[in-house]
Design a protein around this motif. Structure first.
Motif, short mmCIF file in Angstrom:
data_model
loop_
_atom_site.label_atom_id
_atom_site.label_comp_id
_atom_site.label_asym_id
_atom_site.label_seq_id
_atom_site.Cartn_x
_atom_site.Cartn_y
_atom_site.Cartn_z
N PHE A 48 -4.59 10.80 6.96
CA PHE A 48 -3.28 11.04 7.57
C PHE A 48 -3.12 10.24 8.86
O PHE A 48 -2.05 9.69 9.13
CB PHE A 48 -3.07 12.54 7.86
N TRP A 49 -4.20 10.16 9.64
CA TRP A 49 -4.14 9.40 10.90
C TRP A 49 -3.90 7.91 10.60
O TRP A 49 -3.09 7.26 11.27
CB TRP A 49 -5.45 9.58 11.66
N GLN A 50 -4.57 7.39 9.58
CA GLN A 50 -4.39 5.98 9.24
C GLN A 50 -2.96 5.71 8.75
O GLN A 50 -2.36 4.70 9.10
CB GLN A 50 -5.40 5.53 8.19
N TRP A 51 -2.42 6.61 7.92
CA TRP A 51 -1.03 6.47 7.45
C TRP A 51 -0.09 6.42 8.66
O TRP A 51 0.76 5.54 8.76
CB TRP A 51 -0.66 7.62 6.53
N GLN A 52 -0.25 7.37 9.58
CA GLN A 52 0.62 7.45 10.75
C GLN A 52 0.51 6.20 11.61
O GLN A 52 1.50 5.65 12.08
CB GLN A 52 0.26 8.70 11.56
N ARG A 53 -0.70 5.74 11.83
CA ARG A 53 -0.94 4.56 12.66
C ARG A 53 -0.28 3.32 12.06
O ARG A 53 0.37 2.54 12.76
CB ARG A 53 -2.44 4.34 12.82
N HIS A 54 -0.43 3.13 10.76
CA HIS A 54 0.16 1.96 10.11
C HIS A 54 1.69 2.05 10.07
O HIS A 54 2.37 1.04 10.23
CB HIS A 54 -0.39 1.79 8.69
N GLN A 55 2.22 3.24 9.88
CA GLN A 55 3.67 3.41 9.89
C GLN A 55 4.24 3.05 11.27
O GLN A 55 5.27 2.39 11.36
CB GLN A 55 4.05 4.85 9.55
N LYS A 56 3.58 3.51 12.33
CA LYS A 56 4.04 3.20 13.69
C LYS A 56 3.97 1.70 13.97
O LYS A 56 4.90 1.13 14.55
CB LYS A 56 3.21 3.96 14.73
N GLN A 105 0.81 -1.21 0.00
CA GLN A 105 0.00 0.00 0.00
C GLN A 105 0.84 1.27 0.00
O GLN A 105 0.43 2.28 -0.56
CB GLN A 105 -0.93 0.03 1.21
N ARG A 106 2.00 1.24 0.60
CA ARG A 106 2.79 2.46 0.69
C ARG A 106 3.79 2.61 -0.46
O ARG A 106 4.59 3.54 -0.45
CB ARG A 106 3.51 2.55 2.03
N LYS A 107 3.74 1.74 -1.45
CA LYS A 107 4.64 1.82 -2.61
C LYS A 107 4.55 3.16 -3.31
O LYS A 107 5.54 3.72 -3.71
CB LYS A 107 4.36 0.70 -3.61
N GLY A 108 3.35 3.67 -3.51
CA GLY A 108 3.17 4.94 -4.21
C GLY A 108 3.54 6.15 -3.38
O GLY A 108 3.54 7.27 -3.86
N GLY A 109 3.81 5.94 -2.12
CA GLY A 109 4.16 7.04 -1.23
C GLY A 109 2.97 7.54 -0.43
O GLY A 109 1.83 7.13 -0.64
N LYS A 110 3.29 8.45 0.46
CA LYS A 110 2.28 8.99 1.36
C LYS A 110 1.20 9.76 0.60
O LYS A 110 0.02 9.64 0.89
CB LYS A 110 2.95 9.90 2.38
N ALA A 111 1.60 10.56 -0.40
CA ALA A 111 0.64 11.38 -1.13
C ALA A 111 -0.39 10.52 -1.85
O ALA A 111 -1.60 10.83 -1.82
CB ALA A 111 1.37 12.27 -2.13
#
Length: 99
Positions: free
Chosen positions: A74-82, A17-23
């Motif tokens: 943004f919250w979901q991105w941050q949560r999954h990264q952590k 999911q994060r292959k394309g980057g955060k944007a």
């Protein structure tokens, strides 16, 4: 403690999911969350019996749904990264202890 099957699945899924980057992630999830939040707002308005069918109120609902969608994305991105970082750090620490 070795990586569980659920954690392996999460790592595989999150790396994809994060292959394309955060944007890209935030854009895709913002679109999805916007649709959901807007439709929920419309449903609440219709079922509550409020007379909300006017351009200013619908526009306001859309604006609130958009802001909520961006925040949730943004919250979901941050949560999954952590979560990803915790799993990887735990595995690195366990690898150091075994060596």
């Amino acid at each position: 403690m070795p990586i569980s099957t659920e954690e392996r699945r999460f790592i595989r899924n999150w790396e994809e999911q994060r292959k394309g980057g955060k944007a890209t992630f935030v854009a895709i999830y913002t679109f999805g969350y916007f649709i959901i939040l807007f439709m929920m707002g419309v449903a609440v308005g219709l079922f509550s019996g409020l007379r909300f069918i006017s351009i200013p109120l619908i526009s306001g609902l859309a604006a609130v749904a958009l802001v909520g969608a961006v925040v949730l994305s943004f919250w979901q991105w941050q949560r999954h990264q952590k979560k990803f970082a915790r799993i990887i750090q735990r595995e690195i620490a366990e690898g150091d202890q075994q060596a």
